[in-house]
Write a protein that holds these residues in place. Structure first.
Motif, PDB file in Angstrom:
ATOM      1  N   LYS A  60     147.802   1.852 115.386  1.00  0.00           N
ATOM      2  CA  LYS A  60     148.882   2.473 116.152  1.00  0.00           C
ATOM      3  C   LYS A  60     148.644   3.978 116.188  1.00  0.00           C
ATOM      4  N   THR A  62     149.651   7.758 117.788  1.00  0.00           N
ATOM      5  CA  THR A  62     150.818   8.463 118.309  1.00  0.00           C
ATOM      6  C   THR A  62     150.500   9.350 119.509  1.00  0.00           C
ATOM      7  N   SER A  63     149.233   9.568 119.801  1.00  0.00           N
ATOM      8  CA  SER A  63     148.815  10.425 120.911  1.00  0.00           C
ATOM      9  C   SER A  63     148.219   9.572 122.032  1.00  0.00           C
ATOM     10  N   ALA A  64     148.810   9.668 123.233  1.00  0.00           N
ATOM     11  CA  ALA A  64     148.297   8.891 124.374  1.00  0.00           C
ATOM     12  C   ALA A  64     146.858   9.275 124.701  1.00  0.00           C
ATOM     13  N   ALA A  65     146.531  10.546 124.609  1.00  0.00           N
ATOM     14  CA  ALA A  65     145.169  10.999 124.921  1.00  0.00           C
ATOM     15  C   ALA A  65     144.161  10.402 123.932  1.00  0.00           C
ATOM     16  N   TRP A  66     144.471  10.448 122.646  1.00  0.00           N
ATOM     17  CA  TRP A  66     143.586   9.864 121.643  1.00  0.00           C
ATOM     18  C   TRP A  66     143.500   8.351 121.808  1.00  0.00           C
ATOM     19  N   ARG A  67     144.638   7.719 122.087  1.00  0.00           N
ATOM     20  CA  ARG A  67     144.658   6.262 122.270  1.00  0.00           C
ATOM     21  C   ARG A  67     143.700   5.866 123.395  1.00  0.00           C
ATOM     22  N   GLN A  68     143.756   6.589 124.515  1.00  0.00           N
ATOM     23  CA  GLN A  68     142.879   6.305 125.654  1.00  0.00           C
ATOM     24  C   GLN A  68     141.410   6.505 125.275  1.00  0.00           C
ATOM     25  N   GLU A  69     141.117   7.607 124.619  1.00  0.00           N
ATOM     26  CA  GLU A  69     139.740   7.916 124.202  1.00  0.00           C
ATOM     27  C   GLU A  69     139.198   6.832 123.269  1.00  0.00           C
ATOM     28  N   HIS A  71     140.323   3.757 122.911  1.00  0.00           N
ATOM     29  CA  HIS A  71     140.244   2.478 123.624  1.00  0.00           C
ATOM     30  C   HIS A  71     138.945   2.372 124.423  1.00  0.00           C
ATOM     31  N   ARG A  96     147.149   0.891 119.933  1.00  0.00           N
ATOM     32  CA  ARG A  96     148.491   0.822 120.512  1.00  0.00           C
ATOM     33  C   ARG A  96     149.150   2.166 120.471  1.00  0.00           C
TER      34      ARG A  96
END
Length: 96
Positions: A60, A62-69, A71, A96
């Protein structure tokens, strides 16, 4: 080897883990700990939690930018993680 002869600790631990039937739990803990070690300080600072379900690691973020990277590079992370574990314990990583 005589029954009372000293045995390597690793051998004894493996036997105890097998007898208790907790190998899966031990493997899950190893995966989560190894992920934190591989991820490093920056990724750990945006990680809320990590857990295993079957052979999938869920992280999980918390950062959308890190999550995208993360993924986009999930297969590379999976390969690095399994390499560090010296076992194919993770089939998939879900951010997530």
């Amino acid at each position: 080897m005589p029954a009372d002869a000293p045995r390597p600790l690793g051998e004894v631990l493996k036997e105890v883990i097998d007898e208790l039937g907790v190998q899966e739990e031990v493997d899950e803990a190893r995966v989560v700990e190894t992920w934190a070690s591989l991820a490093g300080e920056k990724i750990n600072s945006v990680t809320e939690s990590a857990w295993m379900k079957g052979s999938t690691l869920y992280v999980k973020i918390t950062s959308a930018a890190w999550r995208q990277e993360l993924h986009m590079n999930r297969r590379k992370w999976r390969d690095r993680l399994n390499g560090a574990l010296e076992a194919e314990l993770v089939d998939e990583i879900v951010f997530r």
